[in-house]
Design an enzyme around this catalytic site. Structure first.
Site, short mmCIF file in Angstrom:
data_model
loop_
_atom_site.label_atom_id
_atom_site.label_comp_id
_atom_site.label_asym_id
_atom_site.label_seq_id
_atom_site.Cartn_x
_atom_site.Cartn_y
_atom_site.Cartn_z
N GLY A 139 4.85 0.43 7.46
CA GLY A 139 4.17 1.40 8.30
C GLY A 139 3.00 2.01 7.55
O GLY A 139 2.41 1.38 6.67
N CYS A 140 2.65 3.24 7.88
CA CYS A 140 1.53 3.92 7.22
C CYS A 140 1.72 3.93 5.71
O CYS A 140 2.75 4.36 5.19
CB CYS A 140 1.42 5.36 7.74
N TYR A 141 0.71 3.45 5.00
CA TYR A 141 0.88 3.29 3.56
C TYR A 141 0.94 4.61 2.78
O TYR A 141 1.35 4.63 1.63
CB TYR A 141 -0.14 2.35 2.96
N TRP A 142 0.55 5.70 3.39
CA TRP A 142 0.67 6.98 2.69
C TRP A 142 2.13 7.31 2.39
O TRP A 142 2.47 7.70 1.28
CB TRP A 142 0.07 8.11 3.54
#
Length: 258
Positions: free
Chosen positions: A55-58
């Site tokens: 998902g979102c790499y953050w």
């Protein structure tokens, strides 16, 4: 003549002793060297590079770099967020963040990880990977939808691939046995691809949640114990492991609801 013969016999005896001892020393040294070489090969037989799409790499970066290392200090050598394509031959080159966000560039948001001592930490990292994201929602994590948010492990060699596929197989069994019930669906959608060209994301996206602790993140610890695959919900409690029970409970507290 007898003395001479005895002398020859004595000389011959010492000569043979010297030869035998020398050969024995060489043989033992060879075994030790071979053993040492084999050991060194076995220690270095798994690559230290892997890329994780969750998902979102953050959030992926935060949970791997910060939280995984609460359990295994100094296990991560380097980590950068960016993009990788499961089928690089079909993907564009040097994609921008906007192009990746369109879902049409052929890339997935990933955390590119370089491990210290991968023979120790690789499998633990893959297990932890499945503890902080939902691998059953295809091309989606929470509100983030699209191919770029797929659950994927980009492995660098056959040993990484073998371990990852085994963990996925075991995870599916645990879901089928209802020993893990923290996911949205019942089928693991995570796939394994070959590690290839990594495109590093822009600088202000690196360590984003470390710089912005209240920033956007839809990841969370979904289960703290990795159950034994032979466990029964009635009779066998989950077996402890470094990524289970005490460690994660102390670090993350009680599970949150959806």
């Amino acid at each position: 003549m007898i003395v001479e013969r005895q002398g020859r016999i004595i000389i011959s005896f010492f000569a043979w002793n010297l030869i035998i001892n020398s050969l024995a020393t060489i043989f033992v040294d060879s075994i030790v060297l071979a053993s040492g070489t084999t050991s060194a090969m076995s220690c270095s037989s798994i690559s230290n590079k892997v890329a994780l799409g969750a998902g979102c790499y953050w959030g992926t970066e935060k949970y791997v770099v910060k939280d995984f290392q609460k359990i295994f200090p100094n296990s991560i050598k380097t980590a950068k967020v960016g993009f990788m394509a499961p089928e690089p031959q079909k993907a564009i080159t040097n994609p921008t963040y906007r192009q990746v966000c369109s879902g049409t560039s052929g890339h997935i948001e990933v955390l590119d990880v370089e491990l210290n001592q991968p023979e120790i930490y690789f499998e633990e990292l893959i297990k932890f990977f499945f503890q902080f994201h939902d691998p059953t929602t295809k091309n989606q994590q929470g509100n983030d939808r699209g191919y770029q948010y797929a659950s994927c492990v980009f492995t660098s060699d056959s040993e990484q691939s073998r371990i990852t596929k085994k963990v996925i197989q075991d995870l599916q069994v645990l879901i089928d046995k209802k020993l893990i019930t923290a996911y949205s669906n019942k089928k693991v959608e995570t796939f394994v691809a070959d590690y290839n060209t990594f495109y590093e994301a822009q600088e202000d996206h690196q360590e984003y949640l470390m710089k912005n602790p209240n920033g956007y993140c839809n990841h969370r610890i979904r289960f703290k114990e990795w159950p034994s695959i032979t466990a029964s919900t009635e009779t066998s409690p989950p077996s402890p492991s470094p990524t289970s029970g005490g460690f994660l409970s102390k670090i993350f507290g009680q599970p949150k609801g959806e």
